[in-house]
Design an enzyme around this catalytic site. Structure first.
Site, PDB file in Angstrom:
ATOM      1  N   LYS A 189       0.868  -1.232   0.050  1.00 31.48           N
ATOM      2  CA  LYS A 189      -0.043   0.127  -0.158  1.00 31.48           C
ATOM      3  C   LYS A 189       0.924   1.302   0.117  1.00 31.48           C
ATOM      4  O   LYS A 189       0.389   2.279  -0.295  1.00 31.48           O
ATOM      5  CB  LYS A 189      -0.793  -0.065   1.273  1.00 31.48           C
ATOM      6  CG  LYS A 189      -1.968  -1.189   1.321  1.00 31.48           C
ATOM      7  CD  LYS A 189      -3.205  -0.987   0.960  1.00 31.48           C
ATOM      8  CE  LYS A 189      -4.312  -2.119   0.931  1.00 31.48           C
ATOM      9  NZ  LYS A 189      -3.673  -3.479   0.848  1.00 31.48           N
TER      10      LYS A 189
HETATM   11  C1  LIG Z   1      -4.092  -4.557  -0.236  1.00 28.50           C
HETATM   12  C2  LIG Z   1      -3.370  -5.779   0.064  1.00 28.50           C
HETATM   13  C3  LIG Z   1      -3.506  -6.842  -1.094  1.00 28.50           C
HETATM   14  C4  LIG Z   1      -4.659  -6.744  -2.039  1.00 28.50           C
HETATM   15  O1  LIG Z   1      -4.570  -5.733  -2.901  1.00 28.50           O
HETATM   16  P1  LIG Z   1      -5.670  -5.353  -3.979  1.00 28.50           P
HETATM   17  O2  LIG Z   1      -5.304  -4.051  -4.697  1.00 28.50           O
HETATM   18  O3  LIG Z   1      -6.732  -4.750  -2.941  1.00 28.50           O
HETATM   19  O4  LIG Z   1      -6.359  -6.512  -4.797  1.00 28.50           O
HETATM   20  C5  LIG Z   1      -2.783  -8.044  -0.804  1.00 28.50           C
HETATM   21  N1  LIG Z   1      -1.816  -8.127  -0.310  1.00 28.50           N
HETATM   22  C6  LIG Z   1      -1.684  -7.137   0.754  1.00 28.50           C
HETATM   23  C7  LIG Z   1      -0.420  -7.529   1.729  1.00 28.50           C
HETATM   24  C8  LIG Z   1      -2.533  -5.985   0.618  1.00 28.50           C
HETATM   25  O5  LIG Z   1      -2.029  -5.200   1.715  1.00 28.50           O
END
Ligand SMILES: *Cc1c(COP(=O)(O)O)cnc(C)c1O
Length: 491
Positions: free
Chosen positions: A114
């Protein structure tokens, strides 16, 4: 260069420039903002990116989409976002075995992917206030079950004309997560725990957004409410960058040649990360199949094999919690491109009234051309962590393990030149699950658990995760959920 306007996936909002799309987050008709056309990258363009650093590549690619930002502004923002705070670099590529590489997206301040979007999006939002002539400053409200809240706090820390308030359920996050948030630095940040669960925190935030009296009160304080949701175009656009950049890095490393087709596997929740890969492909990056990897909340796997999206199913709590999602919001953007605004709006209507929809055959065919779906059980996920460490001496977090499992299965039935597995978190972000996978004795204390995994594997926990246990705690307040609005006004 022709400007790019942003239109709504539901077709009933006026086109806007990128800055306004970022400021609003969601379109007035409830749809998601999309570029009205995709900019293109030719092989010559990609070749020109090869010698550049990540911030330079990011500025070039973002400037193709955010046409009301100057390249100078974007370069300054990308340098500020992706330099010192990412160690040793914004991303990393780990060759796992012949034909398989891992793209590490967790070198940022919270050790999860993120950060790739949330380190830059607040800067884009801050500029959007000036560009659109907005007089009020943005107050970001976030309800979090852990990871997003910390990544948003880090991203908005001391960004001009913004402030952020995060609410979390007092007993609903891990000790590490609590510590990460409670020690957050910055003059414009605040963190409050509430008595209740995540849903209480989230519905409290939604009520604040919907309350006209709050809007008026905050306007008197010179603020308006905004969010940092993953549906905001300002979070999606920066994610396109790392797919383009990873392609360049693989060419530079000699793993592929310019023009080779690269397959991709993404551990998926809200469908944002994998959609960014699809947009990179649409721009002209030579990408092949995009394999959407899910955990036992496999609503997307079923959708990609049948054409029916059905959220009416049990919700599973898994060892890959960031993928425990039954409504993948960003799928709406793909539906727009494949079906057009009218049908997209009808599918979304059906999803909200019946919890399901089935796409038309022509739409399904378009989607299947680029996407494949697979899922992984809890047991298979933990086995994958153990076997990958045993075979390749590389430690996976549970989300990445889901994606590696899907990649290996894909390779069993398909030709592939090279497959890139997207890694979304450091294994040290989810140490209890990793320790269990490795068969280590259970330890209650998370800090001890990190040490135990480190000793057993000869790896080192990342500094931002260990530092939280020694930093001074700034936020200790716990309030009743009924007092959230009051708390926001007191900031
Ligand atoms: C948010 C997140 C995801 C999922 O990603 P999306 O863009 O919502 O598909 C996968 N792995 C981790 C560690 C995340 O923080």
């Amino acid at each position: 260069m022709q400007p790019i306007y942003y239109i709504s996936s539901r077709g009933n909002s006026a086109p806007v420039m990128a800055s306004e799309a970022i400021l609003r987050g969601i379109a007035p008709d409830g749809g998601l903002y999309l570029p009205q056309r995709l900019p293109t990258l030719t092989e010559a363009d990609l070749t020109a990116l090869l010698p550049l650093s990540y911030p330079e590549r990011a500025a070039k690619i973002l400037s193709l989409y955010l046409t009301d930002y100057t390249e100078e502004e974007l370069l300054a923002d990308c340098k500020a976002a992706y330099s010192e705070r990412f160690v040793p670099a914004a991303t990393g590529i780990h060759p796992l075995r012949e034909g398989v590489s891992v793209l590490e997206l967790w070198h940022g301040p919270t050790c999860a992917f993120k950060d790739m979007a949330l380190q830059i999006m607040p800067r884009l939002l801050s500029r959007a206030l000036d560009k659109t002539g907005e007089a009020l400053d943005a107050l970001i409200l976030v309800a979090t079950s852990g990871d997003t809240g910390k990544a948003a706090l880090e991203g908005f820390q001391d960004v001009p004309r913004t402030s952020i308030r995060v609410f979390y359920p007092v007993d609903g996050v891990s000790r590490t997560q609590k510590q990460q948030m409670a020690t957050q630095e910055g003059e414009n940040v605040a963190v409050t725990a509430i008595y209740g669960n995540f849903d209480d925190a989230q519905s409290g935030v939604k009520q604040i957004f919907a309350d006209p009296a709050m809007k008026e009160e905050l306007a008197k304080q010179g603020k308006f409410l905004s969010s940092a949701n993953s549906i905001n175009w300002g979070r999606l656009a920066p994610q396109i960058v790392y797919y383009v950049s990873a392609y360049c890095d693989l060419v530079n490393a000699g793993s592929i040649r310019m023009g080779d087709i690269l397959d991709i596997t993404v551990p998926t929740g809200n469908f944002g990360n994998i959609l960014a890969a699809w947009l990179a492909k649409g721009m002209g990056v030579p990408l092949g199949k995009l394999v959407c990897a899910s955990n036992s909340n496999n609503v997307l796997t079923d959708f990609l094999s049948t054409g029916t999206y059905d959220r009416n199913r049990p919700f599973h709590t898994t060892v890959s919690p960031s993928m425990d999602i039954l409504i993948s919001s960003n799928l709406e953007r793909l539906l727009y491109f494949a079906a057009g605004a009218e049908r997209c709006a009808a599918y979304m209507q059906a999803l909200s009234t019946e919890g399901k929809y089935t796409v038309d055959a022509d739409v399904f065919e378009i989607i299947r051309r680029d996407f494949d779906g697979d899922y992984c059980s809890e047991e298979a996920c933990l086995d994958r962590i153990a076997s990958t460490f045993a075979n390749y001496n590389y430690l996976l977090d549970p989300h990445t393990a889901v994606a590696v499992t899907a990649a290996e299965r894909y390779l069993c039935g398909n030709e592939s030149t090279h497959i890139l597995v997207v890694s979304t978190a450091s294994p040290y972000k989810f140490t209890p699950a990793v320790a269990r996978a490795l068969g280590l004795p259970a330890v209650e204390d998370e800090q001890e658990c990190m040490n135990s995994v480190a000793n057993a594997t000869g790896t080192t926990p990342l500094e931002p995760l260990t530092a939280v246990f020694t930093k001074p705690v700034r936020f200790t307040k716990v309030i009743d959920k009924a007092d959230m609005a009051k708390d926001v006004l007191r900031m």
